[in-house]
Structures are given as C-alpha cells and as structure tokens.
Design a protein around this motif. Structure first.
Motif, short mmCIF file in Angstrom:
data_model
loop_
_atom_site.label_atom_id
_atom_site.label_comp_id
_atom_site.label_asym_id
_atom_site.label_seq_id
_atom_site.Cartn_x
_atom_site.Cartn_y
_atom_site.Cartn_z
N GLY A 10 0.85 -1.19 0.00
CA GLY A 10 0.00 0.00 0.00
C GLY A 10 0.88 1.23 0.00
O GLY A 10 1.70 1.42 -0.87
N HIS A 11 0.69 2.09 1.00
CA HIS A 11 1.53 3.26 1.28
C HIS A 11 1.30 4.44 0.34
O HIS A 11 1.23 5.58 0.78
N THR A 12 1.19 4.21 -0.95
CA THR A 12 1.17 5.32 -1.92
C THR A 12 -0.17 6.06 -1.95
O THR A 12 -0.21 7.22 -2.38
N HIS A 13 -1.27 5.40 -1.55
CA HIS A 13 -2.62 5.98 -1.62
C HIS A 13 -2.99 6.37 -3.05
O HIS A 13 -3.96 7.09 -3.27
N ASN A 14 -2.18 5.91 -4.02
CA ASN A 14 -2.33 6.36 -5.41
C ASN A 14 -2.39 7.88 -5.49
O ASN A 14 -3.14 8.47 -6.27
N GLY A 15 -1.57 8.50 -4.62
CA GLY A 15 -1.50 9.96 -4.61
C GLY A 15 -2.56 10.64 -3.75
O GLY A 15 -2.37 11.77 -3.32
N GLN A 16 -3.68 9.96 -3.56
CA GLN A 16 -4.86 10.43 -2.81
C GLN A 16 -5.56 11.62 -3.47
O GLN A 16 -6.75 11.59 -3.69
N ILE A 17 -4.79 12.69 -3.78
CA ILE A 17 -5.40 13.87 -4.40
C ILE A 17 -4.70 14.17 -5.72
O ILE A 17 -3.48 14.34 -5.76
N PHE A 18 -5.47 14.21 -6.82
CA PHE A 18 -4.94 14.59 -8.14
C PHE A 18 -4.25 15.96 -8.05
O PHE A 18 -4.75 16.86 -7.37
N PRO A 19 -3.09 16.12 -8.71
CA PRO A 19 -2.40 15.22 -9.64
C PRO A 19 -1.28 14.40 -9.00
O PRO A 19 -0.37 13.95 -9.70
N ALA A 20 -1.31 14.21 -7.66
CA ALA A 20 -0.24 13.46 -7.00
C ALA A 20 -0.16 12.02 -7.48
O ALA A 20 0.89 11.39 -7.35
N ASN A 21 -1.26 11.50 -8.07
CA ASN A 21 -1.22 10.13 -8.58
C ASN A 21 -0.20 9.98 -9.71
O ASN A 21 0.40 8.92 -9.88
N PHE A 22 0.02 11.05 -10.48
CA PHE A 22 1.03 10.99 -11.54
C PHE A 22 2.44 10.96 -10.95
O PHE A 22 3.33 10.30 -11.48
N ILE A 23 2.64 11.68 -9.83
CA ILE A 23 3.94 11.67 -9.16
C ILE A 23 4.23 10.28 -8.62
O ILE A 23 5.35 9.76 -8.76
N VAL A 24 3.23 9.67 -8.01
CA VAL A 24 3.37 8.32 -7.46
C VAL A 24 3.76 7.33 -8.57
O VAL A 24 4.60 6.45 -8.37
N LYS A 25 3.17 7.50 -9.73
CA LYS A 25 3.45 6.60 -10.85
C LYS A 25 4.89 6.74 -11.33
O LYS A 25 5.54 5.75 -11.71
N VAL A 26 5.41 7.97 -11.30
CA VAL A 26 6.77 8.23 -11.79
C VAL A 26 7.83 7.67 -10.85
O VAL A 26 8.84 7.10 -11.29
N ILE A 27 7.64 7.80 -9.54
CA ILE A 27 8.70 7.47 -8.59
C ILE A 27 8.66 6.02 -8.11
O ILE A 27 9.55 5.59 -7.37
N ASN A 28 7.66 5.23 -8.53
CA ASN A 28 7.57 3.83 -8.12
C ASN A 28 7.52 2.90 -9.32
O ASN A 28 6.95 3.25 -10.36
N ARG A 29 8.11 1.72 -9.15
CA ARG A 29 8.02 0.70 -10.21
C ARG A 29 6.55 0.36 -10.46
O ARG A 29 6.11 0.24 -11.59
N ILE A 30 5.80 0.18 -9.38
CA ILE A 30 4.34 0.10 -9.45
C ILE A 30 3.82 1.06 -8.39
O ILE A 30 3.96 0.79 -7.19
N GLY A 31 3.25 2.16 -8.80
CA GLY A 31 2.70 3.11 -7.84
C GLY A 31 1.30 2.75 -7.42
O GLY A 31 0.86 3.11 -6.32
N TYR A 32 0.62 2.01 -8.28
CA TYR A 32 -0.74 1.58 -7.98
C TYR A 32 -1.14 0.50 -8.97
O TYR A 32 -0.78 0.54 -10.15
N GLY A 33 -1.92 -0.48 -8.48
CA GLY A 33 -2.51 -1.48 -9.37
C GLY A 33 -1.82 -2.83 -9.30
O GLY A 33 -1.10 -3.14 -8.35
N TYR A 34 -2.04 -3.61 -10.36
CA TYR A 34 -1.53 -4.98 -10.42
C TYR A 34 -0.60 -5.14 -11.62
O TYR A 34 -0.82 -4.59 -12.69
N GLU A 35 0.44 -5.93 -11.41
CA GLU A 35 1.33 -6.29 -12.51
C GLU A 35 2.06 -7.59 -12.17
O GLU A 35 2.44 -7.81 -11.02
N ALA A 36 2.22 -8.43 -13.17
CA ALA A 36 3.03 -9.64 -13.03
C ALA A 36 4.44 -9.30 -13.50
O ALA A 36 4.63 -8.90 -14.65
N ILE A 37 5.42 -9.48 -12.62
CA ILE A 37 6.81 -9.14 -12.95
C ILE A 37 7.70 -10.30 -12.51
O ILE A 37 7.60 -10.77 -11.37
N GLY A 38 8.56 -10.74 -13.42
CA GLY A 38 9.49 -11.80 -13.07
C GLY A 38 8.79 -13.05 -12.60
O GLY A 38 7.92 -13.61 -13.28
#
Length: 387
Positions: free
Chosen positions: A318-346
């Motif tokens: 968790g932790h990121t809150h997906n930014g909680q308030i727009f446009p912080a969600n875009f910042i979260v996406k930039v600074i994390n490998r996965i800032g929010y959501g699901y992904e299969a990796i490795g």
C-alpha cells in the motif's frame, strides 16, 4: 534534506495562495472594490502562513489537518478556475468560428461572465462532494491469479491497506469492511501496514477493538497484518498490543503457515523500512518452504524489482494511496516501479492498493477507497484484473 522539503512545501503553498487569490479575484470581480481586493489577497496569504506556522509548531492536536484542508480548498479553487478557463476558451473559439461563418455577426454573449461564475461555484462544491464520496465509499477490485504451485482449491484473499484508523475513519469503516468480507466470501484478510493513524488514542476512545475483533472472527483464516510507517511513529508497542488483543495476527519480520484445505500457504510480513533494522526478505524466505505458495506483505512497494526475482508468488503493498489527491497520482506513478494497481513481474504477482482509508483529510480525487479481492488459483487459470 528536511530543510529542502520544508522550502519546497513553503514555496508550493505560496504558489497555491497566489492561484487561489487570483481565482477569488476573478469570481468577485463584478462586485470588487480596491479595498476588497487588498483584503482578499492579504487574507489568503495570511490564512496560509498562519496555518503553516501552527502546523510546524504543533500548536494543537492534528494541526496538520488544518493546513492540509486549506491547501485542498485552494487546490479545488484552482481546478474549478482551470475547468472554467477551458470551457470559456472553447466558447470563445466556437463563437469566433460562427462569427466568421456568418460574415462578421458576433455570437459572443455579454452575460456569459455571470453564468461562468455560477458554474465555477457548482464545480467547486461538486469537487468536494465527489472527493468525500471517493474517500468513504469503497470499491472492490477483483483479480484472479494463477500460480504454478500446489493448491487444492482457490484461496480468496482480501487486501485492505492503509486504514489509518482514527477520529475520521473508525467504527463505521471497520463495520463496513466486515460486511464487505462477508459479502465477498473472503477466506483471509491481509492488511499491509498503516492500520492506525499514528497512535491508539481514537481507537481506544471509540472502543474500536470490539468492532475489529468481530471483523477478525468473521474470516475463516483470520486477519494478518504488518506495521506501516504511521504505525511506527513512536507508538509501535501500544499499536501492536491493541491489534493483537483484537485478534489480528501481526507478521513483523515474521512468517506464518496457513493451512488451506490441507495445503500449506506461507505468509511473510515485513516491517516498514521506516524501521532501519529490519530482516531481509531473503532471510525470511529461508524460513519457509518456497515449493508451496508464498505471499508477502510489505507496506511500501519500494523493493518490487528485487522481490520479482525471488520465489514470491504474490506481494501486497500500500503506502502510496495512489497519490490520494490529483495530480499526486502521476507523481506516485513516476517514482515507483508500481505506484498503484496490479502487474506480473518476473517470478511473482504484485498488487499495490490505494488503501481503504485515507491520510490527513477525508478526501480523495483521482483515487478511490478500495479493497482488493484476489482469488489465488493453481496453474491453468489466467490472471485477469477487473474492477
């Protein structure tokens, strides 16, 4: 680093104040006088900096909420002004185009200013209503994951991160989560950190332990959690005790084996990296049978690249809150490998939740209060995220 952060926040607040004052100046322009304009500008900057000083000095409990709330008000003023500016630009463009097509006959109304000001107020109020709804009315994200490990029957895993239990998010939120668990027929609930909002004051004052205990008893395999950064800000011991007394199984740099239909499923929990001396993930993995399903609870999604190369089938964070308030969600996406959501990796599957609760103020824009309902299945099924 701390001083640099403060300077950035200070400058950002002054920028927001200027934008909010300009927005208010435009909105009040038909009725403004020179004196009113001066009062308006001085008032906006005064409120901002007085609240900032009170927050820094911690003049009263939760003083940070006041500066956060005021910043949100200014932010929504700016968003409303931006939307109105875009609409007015479209209106002028369309009217100008019609003027050309009608051989110079002007189609621009002189009354549009008052209409836009009325619409700006509607947008401003609507942003607050929508943001409040997004913070308090959760959605259930559904996901099916297939792993190449022995599993007798599918395991239904619920994930609720970042509850931040406190004065603004408490008994009703726990009861709502309990109903969601029952309706979703979850086998187990995982809570990867930030369960309390810094301390147990509100948890104890509002007797949330009773409701949390009911939640724990409603799940066949119980509730498992790790501590996040907000659980470690000087109140780790009372928070840990309160959770344990309510029936939550804490996995702080620890492992636990859950038996599901005669099949072992390993849970690994890590302290948040706010705790400098925490056990390495590889050391924790050495204590489990990695030929069986392995699920990791890690509050921050900061080690995903490393964990993707380890025998971990599912990591929930968790932790990121997906930014909680727009446009912080875009910042979260930039600074994390996965800032929010699901992904299969490795070798693994990774889920980063925006959280069930919220931090600071009860508003979300560009993110939602949510839980994840993950169905873990043996080989043959395809992982397909759906909302």
């Amino acid at each position: 680093m701390r001083y640099a952060f403060f300077i950035i926040i200070f400058l950002l607040l002054q920028l927001f104040s200027a934008g909010a004052a300009l927005s208010l100046h435009w909105w009040l322009q038909p009725w403004a006088t020179p004196t009113l304009e001066i009062v308006l500008w001085v008032s906006v900057f005064a409120i901002t900096n007085i609240l900032l000083i009170l927050s820094i000095k911690r003049a009263f409990a939760n003083s940070y909420r006041w500066i956060s709330g005021w910043m949100l008000v200014m932010h929504f003023m700016l968003l409303a002004a931006l939307i109105i500016g875009m609409l007015y630009g479209y209106y002028v463009f369309k009217a100008s185009l019609l003027e050309v097509l009608t051989d110079g006959v002007s189609n621009i109304s002189t009354d549009v200013g008052l209409e836009l000001r009325g619409f700006a107020l509607v947008i401003f109020i609507s942003l607050f209503i929508y943001a409040l709804h997004s913070a308090y009315v959760p959605v259930v994200r559904k996901l099916s994951i297939s792993i190449n490990k022995p599993l007798a029957k599918p395991l239904r895993i619920a994930v609720a991160s970042d509850l931040h239990l406190g004065r603004l998010f408490g008994v009703a939120a726990i009861d709502r989560l309990n109903r969601l668990m029952i309706d979703s027929q979850a086998d187990i609930l995982l809570m990867p950190g930030d369960i309390m909002d810094d301390n147990t004051d509100a948890f104890n004052n509002y007797n949330m332990a009773k409701n949390l205990a009911e939640l724990c008893s409603s799940l066949p395999y119980g509730v498992y959690a790790t501590l996040g950064n907000h659980d470690l800000y000087g109140h780790e011991r009372p928070i840990s005790q309160a959770l344990a007394d309510a029936g939550v199984h804490l996995l702080n740099d620890n492992v636990f084996c859950v038996e599901h239909q005669g099949q072992a499923v390993w849970l690994i929990g890590r302290f948040d990296n706010h705790k400098r001396q925490r056990v390495a993930t590889t050391d924790l993995l050495a204590r489990v049978d990695t030929s069986q399903p392995v699920i990791l609870l890690d509050h921050r999604p900061s080690d995903i690249a490393e964990h993707s190369q380890l025998p971990i089938d599912l990591q929930v964070s968790g932790h990121t809150h997906n930014g909680q308030i727009f446009p912080a969600n875009f910042i979260v996406k930039v600074i994390n490998r996965i800032g929010y959501g699901y992904e299969a990796i490795g070798k693994g599957h990774f889920v980063v939740s925006s959280g069930y609760g919220f931090w600071g103020i009860p508003f979300r824009l560009g993110s939602r209060s949510e839980i994840w309902m993950i169905t873990l299945t043996p080989s043959g099924a395809v992982a397909e995220p759906s909302s």
